[in-house]
Design an enzyme around this catalytic site. Structure first.
Site, mmCIF file in Angstrom:
data_model
loop_
_atom_site.group_PDB
_atom_site.id
_atom_site.type_symbol
_atom_site.label_atom_id
_atom_site.label_comp_id
_atom_site.label_asym_id
_atom_site.label_seq_id
_atom_site.Cartn_x
_atom_site.Cartn_y
_atom_site.Cartn_z
ATOM 1 N N LYS A 116 75.224 -36.878 50.241
ATOM 2 C CA LYS A 116 74.083 -37.691 49.807
ATOM 3 C C LYS A 116 73.793 -38.801 50.805
ATOM 4 O O LYS A 116 72.636 -39.092 51.092
ATOM 5 C CB LYS A 116 74.325 -38.276 48.402
ATOM 6 C CG LYS A 116 74.244 -37.228 47.311
ATOM 7 C CD LYS A 116 74.070 -37.794 45.914
ATOM 8 C CE LYS A 116 73.954 -36.639 44.919
ATOM 9 N NZ LYS A 116 73.914 -37.068 43.525
ATOM 10 N N LYS A 199 73.671 -24.639 45.638
ATOM 11 C CA LYS A 199 73.558 -24.847 44.191
ATOM 12 C C LYS A 199 72.156 -25.311 43.802
ATOM 13 O O LYS A 199 71.476 -25.981 44.577
ATOM 14 C CB LYS A 199 74.621 -25.845 43.696
ATOM 15 C CG LYS A 199 74.355 -27.294 44.010
ATOM 16 C CD LYS A 199 75.157 -28.247 43.096
ATOM 17 C CE LYS A 199 74.619 -29.666 43.247
ATOM 18 N NZ LYS A 199 74.950 -30.584 42.201
ATOM 19 N N LYS A 202 69.056 -31.065 41.164
ATOM 20 C CA LYS A 202 67.936 -31.971 40.903
ATOM 21 C C LYS A 202 67.425 -32.595 42.189
ATOM 22 O O LYS A 202 66.246 -32.731 42.395
ATOM 23 C CB LYS A 202 68.425 -33.155 40.057
ATOM 24 C CG LYS A 202 68.555 -32.897 38.595
ATOM 25 C CD LYS A 202 69.144 -34.151 37.926
ATOM 26 C CE LYS A 202 69.798 -33.791 36.618
ATOM 27 N NZ LYS A 202 70.685 -34.823 36.116
HETATM 28 P P1 ATP Z 1 72.360 -33.681 41.980
HETATM 29 O O1 ATP Z 1 72.400 -32.280 42.511
HETATM 30 O O2 ATP Z 1 71.111 -34.396 42.269
HETATM 31 O O3 ATP Z 1 73.594 -34.446 42.274
HETATM 32 P P2 ATP Z 1 72.775 -32.408 39.573
HETATM 33 O O4 ATP Z 1 71.644 -31.476 39.513
HETATM 34 O O5 ATP Z 1 74.118 -31.925 40.078
HETATM 35 O O6 ATP Z 1 72.306 -33.597 40.436
HETATM 36 P P3 ATP Z 1 74.130 -34.019 37.613
HETATM 37 O O7 ATP Z 1 73.629 -34.962 36.603
HETATM 38 O O8 ATP Z 1 74.807 -34.613 38.787
HETATM 39 O O9 ATP Z 1 72.965 -33.094 38.152
HETATM 40 O O10 ATP Z 1 75.083 -32.939 36.950
HETATM 41 C C1 ATP Z 1 75.335 -32.802 35.574
HETATM 42 C C2 ATP Z 1 76.301 -31.659 35.347
HETATM 43 O O11 ATP Z 1 75.720 -30.424 35.723
HETATM 44 C C3 ATP Z 1 77.594 -31.763 36.186
HETATM 45 O O12 ATP Z 1 78.690 -31.385 35.404
HETATM 46 C C4 ATP Z 1 77.386 -30.782 37.302
HETATM 47 O O13 ATP Z 1 78.604 -30.271 37.816
HETATM 48 C C5 ATP Z 1 76.599 -29.709 36.580
HETATM 49 N N1 ATP Z 1 75.771 -28.955 37.525
HETATM 50 C C6 ATP Z 1 74.763 -29.450 38.269
HETATM 51 N N2 ATP Z 1 74.201 -28.482 39.013
HETATM 52 C C7 ATP Z 1 74.886 -27.338 38.738
HETATM 53 C C8 ATP Z 1 74.768 -25.980 39.184
HETATM 54 N N3 ATP Z 1 73.840 -25.639 40.049
HETATM 55 N N4 ATP Z 1 75.625 -25.070 38.698
HETATM 56 C C9 ATP Z 1 76.580 -25.430 37.793
HETATM 57 N N5 ATP Z 1 76.739 -26.672 37.324
HETATM 58 C C10 ATP Z 1 75.897 -27.630 37.791
#
Ligand code: ATP
Ligand code: LTN
Length: 337
Positions: A116, A199, A202
């Protein structure tokens, strides 16, 4: 909620309007299941969201929206403790103690920070983004959590939590439960529809790569239909050779509660088009009632806020006790509380 149940704790950031399919399948779906068998604590981590610039009004709205979505997925305040992180001041208080237990080099090795911060550049990287994993350590240890249900990207933060808990216990005597990650292999990482080697995220996926749970079903269907699939036409679960198709198979199998092998079998001899059409339909059938329930919670902010206030009160009673023990162990003089 029987107290002899093992405890789980997890959090999600209110950093964008809608949760996406990765959040749901990787984490929140497990939260819903675990409230039946565990003493479960779940929170919207608004303090973590502050690590990147946020518009204050949007952050407030997104915090309510995140809570509404959690309720809409099936979290039940009678079965779990649902709250907002900043409503429990002990998180920030324990975090300071944990920062003082963490090596600078150790924190510098966190890959999510490295990703990040390199994306945002040094001038836009706050110290808070650097200490973010340590606030997460405090989140987890405050509740003496046995397990932490998250996606694969959070494994390193749980490992850090374990190391710091062991260090604290070693230095000051048994104080914290050393938690285990709870990561389901099948859904640990849901991939971007446009680039199935990274992955779904967001903050870094393009809109076309993400299935947002609150999207209009037509928009989701369009994204699914234009998902990048692999060369060849065979529908086979093979994450190495066929990452795009394998990702779609995982999503379909999980949402319909069957194994990937069963889905594979069902589509043997069919084309990618059939798989995509069916997945679009399953997603839309899942998402329509979810969106409606989310809307209902948002339409009644007083009830929502009062649920969150009750959750915070329950969470605080646990957090305050742990904080008092930790403060005492490190030698802080008790004050008048
Ligand atoms: P960012 O990618 O912007 O950091 P994020 O999409 O990972 O955000 P978070 O709020 O950080 O969102 O994650 C919330 C939960 O969702 C966490 O437990 C994270 O591990 C899970 N998660 C996020 N993206 C994935 C994914 N692509 N596959 C599986 N689990 C995910
Ligand atoms: N860093 C996590 C969110 C998070 C969390 C937690 C998860 C904050 N505190 C405690 C589990 C336990 C993320 O999903 N990005």
């Amino acid at each position: 909620m029987a107290n002899d149940r093992p405890r789980v704790l997890s959090g999600i950031q209110p950093t964008s309007g809608s949760f996406h399919m990765g959040n749901y399948l990787g984490a929140v779906r497990q939260w819903v299941a675990l409230q039946e068998t565990h003493d479960a604590f779940y929170m919207v981590v608004d303090l973590h969201a502050l690590t990147l610039p946020q518009d204050p009004r949007e952050l407030r709205a997104n915090t309510r929206l995140a809570a509404a979505q959690l309720l809409a997925t099936g979290l039940d305040p009678e079965r779990c403790t649902l709250f907002v992180q900043s409503h429990v001041p002990e998180h920030a208080q324990l975090s300071w103690v944990m920062e003082c237990m963490t090596g600078f080099g150790e924190a510098s090795r966190m890959t999510q920070f490295k990703d990040k911060s390199s994306r945002h550049g040094a001038d836009r990287t706050s110290v808070g983004l650097f200490t973010y994993p340590i606030l997460q350590v405090a989140d987890i240890l405050l509740y003496q959590a046995d397990q932490v249900p998250v996606g694969e990207d959070q494994r390193q933060h749980i490992e850090l939590t374990r190391n710091i808990a062991e260090r604290f216990n070693g230095r000051y005597g048994e104080t914290f439960t050393v938690p285990e990650p709870y990561i389901l292999r099948e859904t640990a990482k849901i991939f971007d529809l446009q680039d199935p080697t990274v992955k779904m995220s967001k903050s870094s996926s393009s809109p076309k790569g993400i299935i947002d749970l609150l999207d209009d079903p037509k928009a989701s269907a369009k994204k699914i239909k234009s998902a990048v699939t692999d060369t060849g036409s065979e529908i086979r679960f093979d994450p190495e050779q066929k990452p795009g198709v394998s990702n779609l198979l995982t999503i379909l199998a999980t949402l319909t509660d069957v194994t990937v092998a069963e889905v594979e079998q069902k589509y043997a001899g069919k084309g990618y088009g059939a798989l995509k059409t069916d997945l679009a339909e399953v997603v839309s059938e899942w998402a329509a009632p979810f969106s409606a329930r989310t809307r209902e919670y948002l339409d009644d902010p007083e009830t929502l806020d009062s649920l969150l206030a009750e959750g915070a009160e329950k969470a605080r009673s646990v957090a305050a006790e742990t904080l008092a023990q930790a403060y005492d162990k490190v030698g802080l003089l008790p004050g008048k509380h």
